[in-house]
Design a protein around this motif. Structure first.
Motif, PDB file in Angstrom:
ATOM      1  N   TRP A   4     -63.527  17.185 -19.062  1.00 36.45           N
ATOM      2  CA  TRP A   4     -64.373  16.086 -18.599  1.00 36.45           C
ATOM      3  C   TRP A   4     -64.423  14.959 -19.632  1.00 36.45           C
ATOM      4  CZ3 TRP A   4     -69.350  14.654 -20.610  1.00 36.45           C
ATOM      5  CH2 TRP A   4     -69.996  13.662 -19.866  1.00 36.45           C
ATOM      6  N   ALA A   5     -64.529  15.320 -20.913  1.00 33.92           N
ATOM      7  CA  ALA A   5     -64.609  14.310 -21.965  1.00 33.92           C
ATOM      8  C   ALA A   5     -63.333  13.476 -22.027  1.00 33.92           C
ATOM      9  CB  ALA A   5     -64.877  14.974 -23.312  1.00 33.92           C
ATOM     10  N   VAL A   6     -62.176  14.118 -21.856  1.00 36.46           N
ATOM     11  CA  VAL A   6     -60.907  13.384 -21.891  1.00 36.46           C
ATOM     12  C   VAL A   6     -60.828  12.407 -20.726  1.00 36.46           C
ATOM     13  CG1 VAL A   6     -58.404  13.627 -21.622  1.00 36.46           C
ATOM     14  CG2 VAL A   6     -59.640  15.165 -23.155  1.00 36.46           C
ATOM     15  N   VAL A   7     -61.199  12.875 -19.523  1.00 37.52           N
ATOM     16  CA  VAL A   7     -61.167  11.998 -18.351  1.00 37.52           C
ATOM     17  C   VAL A   7     -62.122  10.823 -18.541  1.00 37.52           C
ATOM     18  CG1 VAL A   7     -61.594  11.870 -15.872  1.00 37.52           C
ATOM     19  CG2 VAL A   7     -60.500  13.897 -16.839  1.00 37.52           C
ATOM     20  N   VAL A   8     -63.287  11.094 -19.086  1.00 34.22           N
ATOM     21  CA  VAL A   8     -64.276  10.035 -19.325  1.00 34.22           C
ATOM     22  C   VAL A   8     -63.733   9.010 -20.315  1.00 34.22           C
ATOM     23  CG1 VAL A   8     -66.497   9.545 -20.430  1.00 34.22           C
ATOM     24  CG2 VAL A   8     -66.328  11.344 -18.701  1.00 34.22           C
ATOM     25  N   ILE A  33     -63.224   5.784  -3.960  1.00 34.17           N
ATOM     26  CA  ILE A  33     -63.469   4.358  -3.759  1.00 34.17           C
ATOM     27  C   ILE A  33     -63.953   3.719  -5.063  1.00 34.17           C
ATOM     28  CG2 ILE A  33     -64.972   2.685  -2.596  1.00 34.17           C
ATOM     29  CD1 ILE A  33     -64.870   4.490  -0.127  1.00 34.17           C
ATOM     30  N   THR A  34     -64.865   4.397  -5.743  1.00 34.71           N
ATOM     31  CA  THR A  34     -65.374   3.880  -7.020  1.00 34.71           C
ATOM     32  C   THR A  34     -64.260   3.747  -8.045  1.00 34.71           C
ATOM     33  OG1 THR A  34     -67.475   5.004  -6.552  1.00 34.71           O
ATOM     34  CG2 THR A  34     -67.133   4.210  -8.790  1.00 34.71           C
ATOM     35  N   LEU A  35     -63.427   4.766  -8.139  1.00 33.04           N
ATOM     36  CA  LEU A  35     -62.324   4.731  -9.095  1.00 33.04           C
ATOM     37  C   LEU A  35     -61.314   3.649  -8.720  1.00 33.04           C
ATOM     38  CD1 LEU A  35     -61.028   6.051 -11.572  1.00 33.04           C
ATOM     39  CD2 LEU A  35     -59.893   7.676 -10.038  1.00 33.04           C
ATOM     40  N   GLY A  36     -61.012   3.525  -7.429  1.00 30.37           N
ATOM     41  CA  GLY A  36     -60.079   2.489  -6.992  1.00 30.37           C
ATOM     42  C   GLY A  36     -60.585   1.094  -7.306  1.00 30.37           C
ATOM     43  N   LEU A  37     -61.877   0.869  -7.120  1.00 31.54           N
ATOM     44  CA  LEU A  37     -62.451  -0.432  -7.447  1.00 31.54           C
ATOM     45  C   LEU A  37     -62.372  -0.705  -8.947  1.00 31.54           C
ATOM     46  CD1 LEU A  37     -65.585  -0.437  -5.111  1.00 31.54           C
ATOM     47  CD2 LEU A  37     -63.620  -1.979  -4.973  1.00 31.54           C
ATOM     48  N   LEU A  38     -62.603   0.313  -9.755  1.00 30.54           N
ATOM     49  CA  LEU A  38     -62.498   0.126 -11.210  1.00 30.54           C
ATOM     50  C   LEU A  38     -61.093  -0.296 -11.606  1.00 30.54           C
ATOM     51  CD1 LEU A  38     -63.659   0.380 -14.086  1.00 30.54           C
ATOM     52  CD2 LEU A  38     -62.948   2.784 -14.041  1.00 30.54           C
ATOM     53  N   LEU A  39     -60.083   0.286 -10.952  1.00 27.07           N
ATOM     54  CA  LEU A  39     -58.697   0.012 -11.319  1.00 27.07           C
ATOM     55  C   LEU A  39     -58.180  -1.304 -10.758  1.00 27.07           C
ATOM     56  CD1 LEU A  39     -57.181   3.595 -10.797  1.00 27.07           C
ATOM     57  CD2 LEU A  39     -57.683   2.476 -12.977  1.00 27.07           C
ATOM     58  N   TRP A  40     -58.650  -1.693  -9.565  1.00 29.80           N
ATOM     59  CA  TRP A  40     -58.005  -2.826  -8.880  1.00 29.80           C
ATOM     60  C   TRP A  40     -58.946  -3.966  -8.504  1.00 29.80           C
ATOM     61  CZ3 TRP A  40     -56.325   2.200  -7.024  1.00 29.80           C
ATOM     62  CH2 TRP A  40     -55.080   2.557  -7.535  1.00 29.80           C
ATOM     63  N   GLN A  96     -67.541  14.234 -13.001  1.00 30.67           N
ATOM     64  CA  GLN A  96     -68.000  15.603 -13.211  1.00 30.67           C
ATOM     65  C   GLN A  96     -68.130  16.349 -11.892  1.00 30.67           C
ATOM     66  OE1 GLN A  96     -68.140  18.061 -15.391  1.00 30.67           O
ATOM     67  NE2 GLN A  96     -69.978  17.581 -16.575  1.00 30.67           N
ATOM     68  N   GLY A  97     -68.556  15.654 -10.848  1.00 31.16           N
ATOM     69  CA  GLY A  97     -68.657  16.277  -9.536  1.00 31.16           C
ATOM     70  C   GLY A  97     -67.299  16.682  -8.997  1.00 31.16           C
ATOM     71  N   LEU A 101     -69.105   6.649 -12.491  1.00 31.26           N
ATOM     72  CA  LEU A 101     -68.045   7.631 -12.703  1.00 31.26           C
ATOM     73  C   LEU A 101     -68.329   8.559 -13.877  1.00 31.26           C
ATOM     74  CD1 LEU A 101     -64.923   5.359 -12.107  1.00 31.26           C
ATOM     75  CD2 LEU A 101     -65.629   7.290 -10.686  1.00 31.26           C
ATOM     76  N   VAL A 102     -68.811   8.027 -14.994  1.00 31.32           N
ATOM     77  CA  VAL A 102     -68.947   8.838 -16.211  1.00 31.32           C
ATOM     78  C   VAL A 102     -70.260   9.592 -16.271  1.00 31.32           C
ATOM     79  CG1 VAL A 102     -67.443   7.245 -17.459  1.00 31.32           C
ATOM     80  CG2 VAL A 102     -69.923   6.985 -17.640  1.00 31.32           C
TER      81      VAL A 102
END
Length: 450
Positions: free
Chosen positions: A256-260, A356-363, A242-243, A293-294
């Motif tokens: 935002w809802a779709v991305v979440v 960084i948070t998103l990258g960690l979630l993915l990899w 959201q930020g 993230l969400v």
């Protein structure tokens, strides 16, 4: 550069690093003067001693007040018996104890291999971690909640599932974000633990409603839905999805809802893989990443939920990656775009921690425990084959069932628990900031409550 090998040299290095850390934390990042703890203390003082209402209190000179569920105020009632300075000291001790427990769960028995020297270096590194130092400086509750959640991680990973869910339930009743871990229990099909967590959270919420019905009614019908009570969505400290969208001036809730939903889909898929492999540390780490993230607002100090991810990276042998990402989270780099986050550089730089948070979630490495077990060669004869380069570690693990290595789990049929060494049997008035004041100074750069 070679590290010292003598105790005298190691002690000298630790003293130099400690001095550098002290200078850094006293000059580079701004100290928050226990602002959030002052919010908690002022709220309890107003409620108990001045017959005030929990959600009406504001820190003098600011628009900030209490934003947590009513049960959090009930838990903080002992502050009514303390002086502010005593409350600060107690908060410090509780945070230190919670951090020690969390690190013990994440590191397992591995810390013993490094002794006082390794522990001292780790403490210096932790003192630089921006989310952690902000949690201490604000007087926040993030580490306490992390410890409660990791307690359940330890219970699940060590086969002590009878009480699993209590920690998550209490954490969710104190603050909404940990409720994401109830979702983890459902994804993992730990129905009993999920039921326990839900029941504990409901009971704690009901207790708060009995003690303070008016505040409970106001929170659940109004305050919980009013994000303006917490701060601006586009403020640079908000490192959530959201930020990111708010700094792009995208205000559509549908986007935002779709991305979440996409992020939640990734979380479910990766978490299931971790759970199937018995890798509870990775499962809890992925859930912490997803919660950050969400959540509509994830201030920088909330990112202590990333600590389990670094434990997973180190355990998986990705020490350089862990060091690089950890170092980035020590730099306060997002504040370079404090005044203006426009342009390509603003889009990339102001959201560094979110990337960084998103990258960690993915990899983030998950499911490697199961892979290790399935790829071990079978020995069908009584004569052991010639050792391969990896064989010494496996042979050592076989000879020492209590060894904390991954090879032990593969050889003995145990599943690594939430650290590098835990194993279980297979089973079912605030001070001003030196930065320019922001309309909603809830961040690493200015004091406020969240």
């Amino acid at each position: 550069m070679k590290l010292p090998r003598t105790d005298r040299g190691r002690l000298a290095l630790v003293l130099v690093l400690a001095a550098a850390v002290i200078v850094f934390t006293a000059t580079v990042p701004l100290l928050r003067d226990w602002f959030d703890l002052r919010v908690y203390y002022g709220t309890i003082d107003s409620w108990i001693h001045h017959n005030g209402r929990i959600y009406d209190y504001r820190v003098p000179g600011t628009t900030y007040g209490f934003t947590y569920p009513p049960f959090a105020a009930v838990v903080m009632l002992p502050m009514a018996l303390m002086d502010l300075h005593v409350a600060i000291a107690v908060a410090l001790l509780l945070n230190l104890a919670a951090l020690a427990f969390a690190l013990r769960v994440l590191a397992g028995r591995a810390w013993r291999r490094y002794g006082w020297y390794g522990c001292a270096l780790a403490v210096c590194g932790l003192a630089l971690f921006e989310p952690l130092r902000d949690t201490f400086s604000f007087g926040q509750v993030n580490i306490l909640l992390l410890a409660l959640v990791l307690l359940d991680c330890w219970l699940l990973a060590t086969g002590r599932e009878r009480w699993a869910g209590v920690g998550i339930g209490l954490a969710a009743a104190i603050k909404l974000t940990p409720a994401a871990f109830i979702g983890l229990l459902l994804v993992a099909r730990r129905w009993r633990a999920a039921a326990v967590a839900t029941a504990v959270a409901a009971a704690a919420t009901a207790l708060a409603a009995w003690i303070t019905p008016g505040a409970s009614r106001f929170y659940w019908t109004h305050a919980m839905w009013d994000t303006t009570r917490v701060g601006r969505l586009d403020y640079v400290s908000n490192q959530s999805l959201q930020g990111i969208l708010a700094r792009l001036d995208v205000s559509s809730r549908a986007v935002w809802a779709v991305v979440v939903l996409v992020v939640l889909g990734v979380w479910v898929a990766r978490t299931r893989r971790a759970v199937v492999a018995g890798d509870w540390t990775a499962a809890f780490a992925l859930t912490g990443l997803t919660a950050c993230l969400v959540s509509p607002i994830t201030w920088v100090h909330h990112l202590v939920w990333l600590l389990p991810s670094f434990a997973v990276l180190v355990r998986a042998g990705h020490r350089r990656v862990a060091a690089a990402l950890y170092a980035a989270l020590c730099t306060s780099v997002v504040w370079l775009w404090f005044d203006d986050a426009s342009g390509v550089d603003g889009f990339l730089g102001s959201n560094t921690y979110a990337w960084i948070t998103l990258g960690l979630l993915l990899w983030l490495p998950v499911g490697q425990l199961g892979a290790d077990r399935s790829t071990l060669p079978r020995v069908t004869s009584d004569t052991a084959p010639a050792p391969t380069p990896a064989a010494p570690a496996i042979a050592q693990a076989t000879a020492q069932p209590g060894s904390p290595s991954g090879a032990t789990a593969a050889t003995t049929g145990t599943v690594l628990g939430p650290g590098l060494g835990l194993a279980r049997k297979p089973s079912s008035d605030p001070t001003g900031s030196t930065r320019p004041a922001a309309p909603n100074p809830q961040s690493s750069s200015s004091p406020a409550s969240s």
